[in-house]
Design a protein around this motif. Structure first.
Motif, PDB file in Angstrom:
ATOM      1  N   ARG A   1       0.837  -1.205   0.000  1.00 19.96           N
ATOM      2  CA  ARG A   1       0.000   0.000   0.000  1.00 19.96           C
ATOM      3  C   ARG A   1       0.873   1.257   0.000  1.00 19.96           C
ATOM      4  NH1 ARG A   1      -2.936   0.175   4.862  1.00 19.96           N
ATOM      5  NH2 ARG A   1      -3.432  -1.961   4.332  1.00 19.96           N
ATOM      6  N   LYS A   2       1.977   1.219   0.729  1.00 17.60           N
ATOM      7  CA  LYS A   2       2.891   2.367   0.750  1.00 17.60           C
ATOM      8  C   LYS A   2       3.459   2.636  -0.635  1.00 17.60           C
ATOM      9  CE  LYS A   2       4.045   1.966   5.584  1.00 17.60           C
ATOM     10  NZ  LYS A   2       5.013   1.668   6.600  1.00 17.60           N
ATOM     11  N   GLY A   3       3.770   1.583  -1.374  1.00 17.19           N
ATOM     12  CA  GLY A   3       4.259   1.751  -2.739  1.00 17.19           C
ATOM     13  C   GLY A   3       3.193   2.334  -3.654  1.00 17.19           C
ATOM     14  N   VAL A   4       1.955   1.864  -3.515  1.00 16.01           N
ATOM     15  CA  VAL A   4       0.855   2.405  -4.324  1.00 16.01           C
ATOM     16  C   VAL A   4       0.669   3.886  -4.015  1.00 16.01           C
ATOM     17  CG1 VAL A   4      -1.657   2.351  -4.686  1.00 16.01           C
ATOM     18  CG2 VAL A   4      -0.363   0.208  -4.620  1.00 16.01           C
ATOM     19  N   GLU A   5       0.689   4.232  -2.746  1.00 19.91           N
ATOM     20  CA  GLU A   5       0.534   5.643  -2.356  1.00 19.91           C
ATOM     21  C   GLU A   5       1.647   6.499  -2.952  1.00 19.91           C
ATOM     22  OE1 GLU A   5       0.352   5.235   1.886  1.00 19.91           O
ATOM     23  OE2 GLU A   5      -1.756   4.599   1.847  1.00 19.91           O
ATOM     24  N   MET A   6       2.866   5.971  -2.981  1.00 17.99           N
ATOM     25  CA  MET A   6       3.990   6.691  -3.577  1.00 17.99           C
ATOM     26  C   MET A   6       3.738   6.914  -5.069  1.00 17.99           C
ATOM     27  SD  MET A   6       8.017   5.532  -3.733  1.00 17.99           S
ATOM     28  CE  MET A   6       7.603   3.973  -4.506  1.00 17.99           C
ATOM     29  N   ALA A   7       3.273   5.886  -5.777  1.00 20.58           N
ATOM     30  CA  ALA A   7       3.013   5.997  -7.218  1.00 20.58           C
ATOM     31  C   ALA A   7       1.850   6.948  -7.495  1.00 20.58           C
ATOM     32  CB  ALA A   7       2.727   4.621  -7.812  1.00 20.58           C
ATOM     33  N   VAL A   8       0.779   6.857  -6.715  1.00 22.63           N
ATOM     34  CA  VAL A   8      -0.381   7.741  -6.895  1.00 22.63           C
ATOM     35  C   VAL A   8       0.036   9.192  -6.700  1.00 22.63           C
ATOM     36  CG1 VAL A   8      -2.592   8.437  -5.865  1.00 22.63           C
ATOM     37  CG2 VAL A   8      -2.151   6.028  -6.345  1.00 22.63           C
ATOM     38  N   GLU A   9       0.832   9.430  -5.676  1.00 23.09           N
ATOM     39  CA  GLU A   9       1.310  10.794  -5.412  1.00 23.09           C
ATOM     40  C   GLU A   9       2.138  11.309  -6.590  1.00 23.09           C
ATOM     41  OE1 GLU A   9       4.500  12.742  -2.376  1.00 23.09           O
ATOM     42  OE2 GLU A   9       2.985  11.426  -1.489  1.00 23.09           O
ATOM     43  N   ARG A  10       3.001  10.463  -7.107  1.00 24.02           N
ATOM     44  CA  ARG A  10       3.861  10.870  -8.221  1.00 24.02           C
ATOM     45  C   ARG A  10       3.032  11.154  -9.473  1.00 24.02           C
ATOM     46  NH1 ARG A  10       9.379   7.964  -9.229  1.00 24.02           N
ATOM     47  NH2 ARG A  10       9.612   8.744  -7.122  1.00 24.02           N
ATOM     48  N   VAL A  11       2.119  10.255  -9.825  1.00 21.22           N
ATOM     49  CA  VAL A  11       1.294  10.448 -11.027  1.00 21.22           C
ATOM     50  C   VAL A  11       0.444  11.707 -10.886  1.00 21.22           C
ATOM     51  CG1 VAL A  11      -0.677   9.517 -12.306  1.00 21.22           C
ATOM     52  CG2 VAL A  11       1.262   8.041 -11.759  1.00 21.22           C
ATOM     53  N   ASN A  12      -0.173  11.897  -9.742  1.00 29.00           N
ATOM     54  CA  ASN A  12      -1.030  13.062  -9.546  1.00 29.00           C
ATOM     55  C   ASN A  12      -0.252  14.370  -9.445  1.00 29.00           C
ATOM     56  OD1 ASN A  12      -3.573  11.784  -9.671  1.00 29.00           O
ATOM     57  ND2 ASN A  12      -3.358  11.087  -7.563  1.00 29.00           N
ATOM     58  N   SER A  13       1.069  14.298  -9.288  1.00 29.61           N
ATOM     59  CA  SER A  13       1.873  15.515  -9.204  1.00 29.61           C
ATOM     60  C   SER A  13       2.224  16.086 -10.580  1.00 29.61           C
ATOM     61  CB  SER A  13       3.157  15.267  -8.413  1.00 29.61           C
ATOM     62  OG  SER A  13       4.058  14.475  -9.161  1.00 29.61           O
ATOM     63  N   TYR A  14       2.055  15.292 -11.633  1.00 25.38           N
ATOM     64  CA  TYR A  14       2.383  15.790 -12.973  1.00 25.38           C
ATOM     65  C   TYR A  14       1.425  16.903 -13.374  1.00 25.38           C
ATOM     66  CZ  TYR A  14       5.473  11.788 -13.567  1.00 25.38           C
ATOM     67  OH  TYR A  14       6.487  10.873 -13.421  1.00 25.38           O
ATOM     68  N   GLU A  15       1.995  17.964 -13.913  1.00 30.22           N
ATOM     69  CA  GLU A  15       1.210  19.125 -14.297  1.00 30.22           C
ATOM     70  C   GLU A  15       0.189  18.802 -15.393  1.00 30.22           C
ATOM     71  OE1 GLU A  15       2.482  23.424 -15.752  1.00 30.22           O
ATOM     72  OE2 GLU A  15       3.639  22.716 -14.018  1.00 30.22           O
ATOM     73  N   ALA A  16       0.529  17.890 -16.284  1.00 35.54           N
ATOM     74  CA  ALA A  16      -0.370  17.554 -17.400  1.00 35.54           C
ATOM     75  C   ALA A  16      -1.600  16.772 -16.949  1.00 35.54           C
ATOM     76  CB  ALA A  16       0.387  16.743 -18.450  1.00 35.54           C
ATOM     77  N   ILE A  17      -1.538  16.168 -15.775  1.00 36.02           N
ATOM     78  CA  ILE A  17      -2.668  15.400 -15.244  1.00 36.02           C
ATOM     79  C   ILE A  17      -3.655  16.396 -14.639  1.00 36.02           C
ATOM     80  CG2 ILE A  17      -3.366  13.656 -13.554  1.00 36.02           C
ATOM     81  CD1 ILE A  17      -1.721  12.421 -15.758  1.00 36.02           C
ATOM     82  N   LYS A  18      -4.874  16.384 -15.149  1.00 39.25           N
ATOM     83  CA  LYS A  18      -5.889  17.356 -14.696  1.00 39.25           C
ATOM     84  C   LYS A  18      -6.864  16.789 -13.679  1.00 39.25           C
ATOM     85  CE  LYS A  18      -4.215  20.456 -17.384  1.00 39.25           C
ATOM     86  NZ  LYS A  18      -3.209  21.299 -16.821  1.00 39.25           N
TER      87      LYS A  18
END
Length: 162
Positions: free
Chosen positions: A33-50
């Motif tokens: 779960r900690k790894g998933v949270e890390m990936a979700v945070e990273r993906v959602n941090s991209y400026e192109a992701i709305k």
């Protein structure tokens, strides 16, 4: 009346979809779960992701016990777009969108006593599913294999007192 009934059924289906995905996340062991949270945070941090992306489905996971409280984990899963824009107050309550491609994520990292270690640097590879190629999958697997524990490597048991 039929339109109202249709709307209620669709709303219930969306709610079940969200609830099921978040329950699946809740069923993952803490280290994954900690790894998933890390990936979700990273993906959602991209400026192109709305819109907010959330965990959708786990495909594969594995772990190698390195001993002394150390594990090397690999997790392959999907993230799915929600209807909530970035910055939503409670994104876990957002309905999934069905008009966007899934994001395929493969992550590998070292964890020690429940904490993701910075050395080696965690590898997070997430890409929209239609853009995922066999070459990218191979590259992902090679990268994760290179950072995992290898049997026969020196360990604390092999060290000598001076």
């Amino acid at each position: 009346m039929a339109a109202f009934l249709f709307l209620v059924l669709v709303s219930a289906g969306v709610f079940l979809d969200i609830t099921e995905a978040q329950q699946d996340l809740g069923k993952l062991p803490d280290n994954y779960r900690k790894g998933v949270e890390m990936a979700v945070e990273r993906v959602n941090s991209y400026e192109a992701i709305k819109s907010v992306f959330l965990f959708f489905k786990s495909l594969d996971k594995s772990a190698i016990d390195g001993g002394f409280g150390v594990s090397y984990l690999f997790h392959h899963f999907y993230l799915k777009a929600t209807r909530c824009p970035k910055g939503a107050a409670n994104p876990t309550q957002c309905a999934f969108r069905h008009d966007r491609p899934l994001i395929d994520c493969g992550i590998c990292y070292k964890i020690h006593d429940g904490e993701i270690q910075r050395d080696p640097l965690p590898y997070v590879h997430c890409i929209h599913k239609p853009q995922l190629t066999q070459d990218l999958l191979k590259s992902r697997a090679e990268h994760c294999s290179a950072m995992s524990y290898a049997n026969g490597s020196p360990s604390l048991l092999a060290s000598k007192n001076p």
